[in-house]
Design an enzyme around this catalytic site. Structure first.
Site, PDB file in Angstrom:
ATOM      1  N   GLY A 276       5.888 -17.228  -9.597  1.00  0.00           N
ATOM      2  CA  GLY A 276       6.442 -16.816 -10.873  1.00  0.00           C
ATOM      3  C   GLY A 276       7.363 -15.618 -10.833  1.00  0.00           C
TER       4      GLY A 276
ATOM      5  NE  ARG B 181      10.252 -27.306  -9.563  1.00  0.00           N
ATOM      6  CZ  ARG B 181       9.472 -27.115 -10.629  1.00  0.00           C
ATOM      7  NH1 ARG B 181       8.915 -25.936 -10.831  1.00  0.00           N
ATOM      8  NH2 ARG B 181       9.255 -28.081 -11.489  1.00  0.00           N
TER       9      ARG B 181
ATOM     10  CB  CYS C 231     -10.904  10.193  15.986  1.00  0.00           C
ATOM     11  SG  CYS C 231      -9.965  11.691  16.337  1.00  0.00           S
TER      12      CYS C 231
ATOM     13  CG  HIS D 233     -12.069  18.425   1.885  1.00  0.00           C
ATOM     14  ND1 HIS D 233     -13.043  18.371   0.916  1.00  0.00           N
ATOM     15  CD2 HIS D 233     -12.688  18.811   3.022  1.00  0.00           C
ATOM     16  CE1 HIS D 233     -14.195  18.718   1.441  1.00  0.00           C
ATOM     17  NE2 HIS D 233     -14.001  19.003   2.724  1.00  0.00           N
TER      18      HIS D 233
ATOM     19  NE  ARG E 149     -13.472  14.861  10.100  1.00  0.00           N
ATOM     20  CZ  ARG E 149     -13.862  13.612   9.790  1.00  0.00           C
ATOM     21  NH1 ARG E 149     -15.157  13.337   9.680  1.00  0.00           N
ATOM     22  NH2 ARG E 149     -12.980  12.660   9.595  1.00  0.00           N
TER      23      ARG E 149
ATOM     24  CE  LYS F  32       8.964 -23.850  -5.267  1.00  0.00           C
ATOM     25  NZ  LYS F  32       7.669 -24.102  -5.965  1.00  0.00           N
TER      26      LYS F  32
ATOM     27  CE1 TYR G  17     -12.441   6.707  20.379  1.00  0.00           C
ATOM     28  CE2 TYR G  17     -12.258   6.462  22.768  1.00  0.00           C
ATOM     29  CZ  TYR G  17     -12.281   7.268  21.629  1.00  0.00           C
ATOM     30  OH  TYR G  17     -12.140   8.624  21.756  1.00  0.00           O
TER      31      TYR G  17
ATOM     32  N   GLY H 182      -5.326  11.984  16.878  1.00  0.00           N
ATOM     33  CA  GLY H 182      -5.620  12.426  15.517  1.00  0.00           C
ATOM     34  C   GLY H 182      -4.444  12.053  14.631  1.00  0.00           C
ATOM     35  CB  THR H 183      -3.276   8.776  13.377  1.00  0.00           C
ATOM     36  OG1 THR H 183      -4.519   8.396  12.768  1.00  0.00           O
ATOM     37  CG2 THR H 183      -3.163   8.122  14.753  1.00  0.00           C
TER      38      THR H 183
ATOM     39  CG  MET I   4      12.292 -14.771  -6.929  1.00  0.00           C
ATOM     40  SD  MET I   4      12.770 -15.161  -5.229  1.00  0.00           S
ATOM     41  CE  MET I   4      11.338 -16.057  -4.637  1.00  0.00           C
TER      42      MET I   4
ATOM     43  CG  ASP J 148      -3.632  17.476  11.697  1.00  0.00           C
ATOM     44  OD1 ASP J 148      -3.286  17.609  10.507  1.00  0.00           O
ATOM     45  OD2 ASP J 148      -4.557  18.128  12.203  1.00  0.00           O
TER      46      ASP J 148
ATOM     47  NE  ARG K  50     -12.068  18.233  14.745  1.00  0.00           N
ATOM     48  CZ  ARG K  50     -11.512  17.812  13.615  1.00  0.00           C
ATOM     49  NH1 ARG K  50     -10.454  17.018  13.648  1.00  0.00           N
ATOM     50  NH2 ARG K  50     -12.008  18.167  12.449  1.00  0.00           N
TER      51      ARG K  50
ATOM     52  NE  ARG L 196       1.013 -21.951  -4.360  1.00  0.00           N
ATOM     53  CZ  ARG L 196       1.734 -21.496  -5.365  1.00  0.00           C
ATOM     54  NH1 ARG L 196       3.006 -21.194  -5.175  1.00  0.00           N
ATOM     55  NH2 ARG L 196       1.212 -21.350  -6.557  1.00  0.00           N
TER      56      ARG L 196
ATOM     57  CB  SER M 117      -9.375  11.160  20.583  1.00  0.00           C
ATOM     58  OG  SER M 117      -9.652  10.545  19.339  1.00  0.00           O
TER      59      SER M 117
END
Length: 889
Positions: free
Chosen positions: A100, A91, A846, A451, A571, A22, A866, A780-781, A102, A783, A626, A335, A778
């Site tokens: 709105g 303000r 992946c 799953h 898979r 603001k 990738y 496997g985020t 605060m 696990d 895999r 804004r 690759s």
């Protein structure tokens, strides 16, 4: 020495971190020469210092007094003086817009004496007393902590006593009485009087706004919007201008374009004879902004000019608050305006066409989250009714169908042409046919990476998980809601995977032209065309490739239509379900090598056929396959069901089915307390003879078949759950042995790179060694997140993540958005050490994070090649990969 206060004339929009959004924008409009009431800003640094100590920062009061003196000199009036008093507003204004959330206090400077002077100078006694009662009410609730409903009750009592329908009918004498009522109310509630000193009013109002940074609604808003808690708010102190001085005054809100559609024009609302807070609060019905042209043509013309100036200056949709004070227009705020997803893309395209922004800037202004909202059909929630339950929005979209409670029933009823919703406590791989057949999946257990959630997203199936308000009784074919409503099988319900809500009956749907474009290439309408342009621009600038997680030829073909550049995760376990499950059972139960080999030999042609179809759908593009990952017991019947079946027969004096007995023995033998950390992944390949050889031969023979058919198959073999380079060395040896056999047998070159998933902390920490045996990595985020945090991803989201999010332990689920500090650090370490060993090592991701917009930016910065995600997230990943490239420059 730290400086805490800046005049509007000293700032600009580039100082939003210090002056808040603001204050920075008020300073910018001041610099532009627009009619902004003068004022100054108390910085976010002052707020942080106050919140850290609970005390007013040293020197702040002196700085505020100095800037107030400057404001008084420029105005020719003093704060709260007896005749013609200066009044100011106080303000909040954080770096990120928190509308709105605060506190605000208006009309600071009024007291029992200055209200009389304001009445004289304005020539309007009612206006003066109305302004005073607003100050006492706001100050009492915001600064002194009096329950706001007490003021409302006092107003109601007075209106009834004066027999008037609303506060606008109260005359000056009545409002003067109301002020006294309010002051007494404050004194009774707090033991203190409303302060008559204008300086004290100002000081206490500023500190109250600081404190409101941590009020419940502001904290909740920050959690929902992922705004950091440590930013603090600035406070703007500005000379009051009044829209409640009569019919030639008023306040309004304006947009330079329609925030719903993005279409150019003047949009907004205007409320004659009202202050700005009345417009926001909706105390009276506003009129369309175009009505101002009739009421005050001069002010309307000026407003149009200022709006055009601001949009050209900000080069974006602007949201403006303004007041007309006796025919004079004042700009109170601007804004960059919030907008719908449709407007987001339409405005970016239009501003590009108008030459205000470049194509790269247009790409930076859209978002993957917005694209998701445009891709999936939506319910008309206004017509949907009261939800039956809420759960975790696991896979977006809207679907209607009859409730069914098992996979076989879903398949049968869907085959008969009926739309169904599969409802389960939680799903297993065995439920895949039912999930394919159903329009939506609803579970009472699990989270966004359960799953049900992962598979549903991969198929583009609507899914709500973790709806714990439901008690699912598959045995009696019904579920019960928290209020006792029983929903029987066959009852039609509506599942909103975007909002995580479940409605009774068939809620009406709204089609998505964006999905039609992605499926067919048809640009039907402005929004679809704008999305197409953004995606083409993203494809032209992104460095990250985008692949898909796909397990069937149909999913692969869809992913390719959506712009996937290959498959990053195929898979193989999903290929062992249905009729083939019996063969897997046979392999598991085999007590001799011959029996096991017969089962594997029967599976080989089936798996080869699967790979042929997928390689054909992705011809010329890489397909990363895999090897089998989940524990083998997942392919066996449920342990409890088996035990009950055997025990029931025995209790009746009968002989149980020998096959059931054999299965139960195998299930008991293979039972693990934590199967996700047990015999799975590479461990299966090393201890189950013939399993890896069968899968690799199926891949190799599929490559040969596609090559002989004139195709260009590009298959890659990925080994899961590696923790040691020795595991990968042993598995790789088996893979290469089988590939060589097929080459020798067929005379066709079969060159399949062999890589691994990095999904255990030890793999990330020893990535340099593992790279000696890996052609690619690759991540496997899913696990990797699970094992780094020690979370069971199938349980924790529904159990305690809501509490963790409320308490700020993390801003978003680490299964939904990559944990940069922990998991991200492991990713960065593995990338650096892997490429130190093997320069040019191909690295991707992946896990589910590959389709999360914010996580895609991390993977770009981390140097990955990738990302891979479910087919329906491919357009999102393409867009965000392009934005990451643009924003990084």
């Amino acid at each position: 020495m730290v400086r805490y206060v800046y005049d509007f004339t000293e700032g600009g929009r580039g100082m939003a971190d210090l002056l808040g959004g603001k204050g920075a924008n008020l300073a910018e409009m001041t610099r532009m020469g627009l009619p902004v009431p003068p004022g100054f800003v108390v910085t976010t640094e002052a707020c942080r210092a106050f919140l850290a100590t609970g005390a007013e920062p040293a020197g702040l009061s002196r700085e505020v007094s100095a800037h107030l003196s400057g404001l008084e000199a420029a105005s020719g009036r003093r704060l709260g003086q007896r005749d013609d008093p200066l009044l100011v507003s106080v303000r909040s204004g954080a770096r990120a817009s928190m509308p709105g959330m605060m506190d605000t206090v208006l009309d600071i400077g009024l007291n029992d004496e200055s209200v009389l002077g304001l009445a004289v100078v304005s020539g309007n006694d009612r206006f003066a007393w109305d302004s005073y009662r607003r100050l006492v009410q706001m100050f009492g609730s915001t600064v002194m902590g009096v329950e706001s409903s007490l003021f409302d009750e006092a107003m109601t009592v007075l209106r009834e006593a004066r027999d008037v329908p609303d506060d606008r009918r109260l005359d000056a004498d009545a409002l003067a009485d109301l002020v006294e009522m309010y002051k007494k109310l404050i004194r009774d509630a707090t033991g203190h009087d409303f302060p008559q000193s204008p300086a004290e009013q100002l000081r206490r109002a500023v500190l109250a706004v600081f404190r409101s940074w941590n009020c419940e609604r502001a904290s909740l808003y920050r959690r929902r919007e992922h705004i950091p808690d440590d930013l603090g708010t600035a406070v703007t102190v500005q000379r009051m201008v009044f829209g409640n001085l009569g019919p030639d005054s008023g306040s309004g809100v304006a947009f330079t374009r329609d925030p719903a559609t993005g279409r150019p024009g003047l949009y907004g609302d205007y409320l004659p004879d009202a202050q700005g807070e009345d417009v926001v609060a909706g105390v009276r019905d506003a009129v369309p902004l175009t009505e101002l042209e009739r009421l005050d043509p001069r002010s309307y013309g000026q407003l149009r000019e200022y709006l055009r100036t601001l949009e050209d200056h900000y080069r974006d949709l602007c949201d403006i608050e303004f007041t007309v004070e006796r025919g004079r227009l004042w700009m109170l705020q601007t804004r960059v305006g919030k907008r719908t997803a449709a407007a987001e893309f339409a405005i970016a395209a239009e501003l590009t066409d108008e030459g205000l922004i470049t194509q790269d800037e247009a790409l930076a202004r859209v978002s993957g989250d917005g694209l998701v909202r445009l891709m999936f059909p939506r319910f008309d929630t206004a017509a949907a009714g009261v939800p039956l339950a809420h759960g975790i929005p696991a896979s977006p979209g809207a679907a209607v169908g009859a409730v069914v409670f098992d996979s076989a029933t879903a398949v049968r009823r869907a085959a008969a042409g009926e739309k169904v919703v599969l409802v389960r406590h939680e799903t297993t791989p065995d439920d895949l046919p039912g999930m394919v057949a159903a329009q939506a999946v609803l579970t009472s257990h699990g989270g966004k990476t359960s799953h049900a959630a992962v598979v549903a997203r991969g198929m583009g199936r609507v899914c709500v998980c973790g709806a714990e308000e439901l008690t699912v009784r598959a045995g009696t074919r019904n579920f019960t809601t928290r209020d006792g409503t029983v929903v029987e099988e066959g009852t039609v319900i509506s599942v909103d995977g975007t909002a995580g809500a479940v409605y009774p009956g068939a809620a009406p749907l709204v089609d998505s032209p964006v999905m039609r474009y992605l499926e067919t290439g048809e640009r039907s309408g402005e929004v679809a065309d704008a999305v197409a342009r953004a995606l083409l621009q993203a494809d032209g600038v992104r460095r990250l490739e985008v692949r898909a997680n796909a397990d069937t030829p149909e999913d692969a073909a869809r992913a390719r239509r959506f712009g996937a550049q290959g498959i990053g995760l195929c898979r193989t376990e999903h290929m062992f379900l249905g009729e083939r499950r019996k063969l897997v059972e046979e392999m598991i139960l085999a007590c001799t090598a011959d029996r096991r080999d017969r089962a594997l030999d029967a599976l080989l042609p089936m798996q080869r056929e699967d790979f042929v179809g997928i390689l054909a759908a992705m011809d010329g593009l890489p397909v990363t396959i895999r090897l089998l990952d989940p524990p083998l017991h997942e392919f066996l019947p449920d342990r409890t069901e088996l035990a009950v079946r055997v025990a029931t027969v025995e209790a009746r004096g009968g002989l149980p089915d020998p096959h059931d007995v054999e299965l139960l023995e195998a299930v008991n033998r293979m039972h693990e307390e934590n199967p996700m950390l047990g015999l799975r992944g590479v461990r299966l390949g090393l201890v189950v003879p013939g399993l890896v050889a069968m899968q690799v031969r199926a891949v190799a023979e599929a490559v040969v078949e596609r090559t002989r058919a004139g195709g260009t198959p590009v298959a890659e073999i990925m080994v899961p759950l590696i923790g040691s380079v020795e595991e990968l060395r042993l598995e790789r040896g088996e893979v290469e042995r089988v590939l060589a056999e097929v080459r020798d047998e067929t005379g066709v070159p079969v060159n399949c790179p062999v890589g691994t998933m990095i999904e255990l902390p030890r793999a990330a920490l020893t990535a340099g060694r593992i790279a000696e045996q890996a052609d690619f990595f690759s991540f496997g985020t899913n696990d990797l997140t699970q094992t780094t945090w020690g979370f069971s991803r199938d349980d924790v989201e529904a159990e305690f993540f809501s509490a963790y999010l409320d308490k700020g332990v993390f801003p978003a689920s680490p299964f939904e958005r990559l944990d940069r500090e922990g998991v991200g650090r492991l990713v960065g370490l593995a990338v650096a050490e892997g490429r130190a060993t093997r320069p040019g090592l191909k690295i991707g991701v992946c896990g589910e994070h590959g389709g999360d917009p914010e996580s895609v930016h991390f993977f770009h910065a981390a140097g990955l090649d990738y990302v891979s995600c479910s087919p329906f997230r491919v357009p999102v990943a393409r867009l965000e990969a392009g934005r990451a490239a643009v924003l990084a420059t």
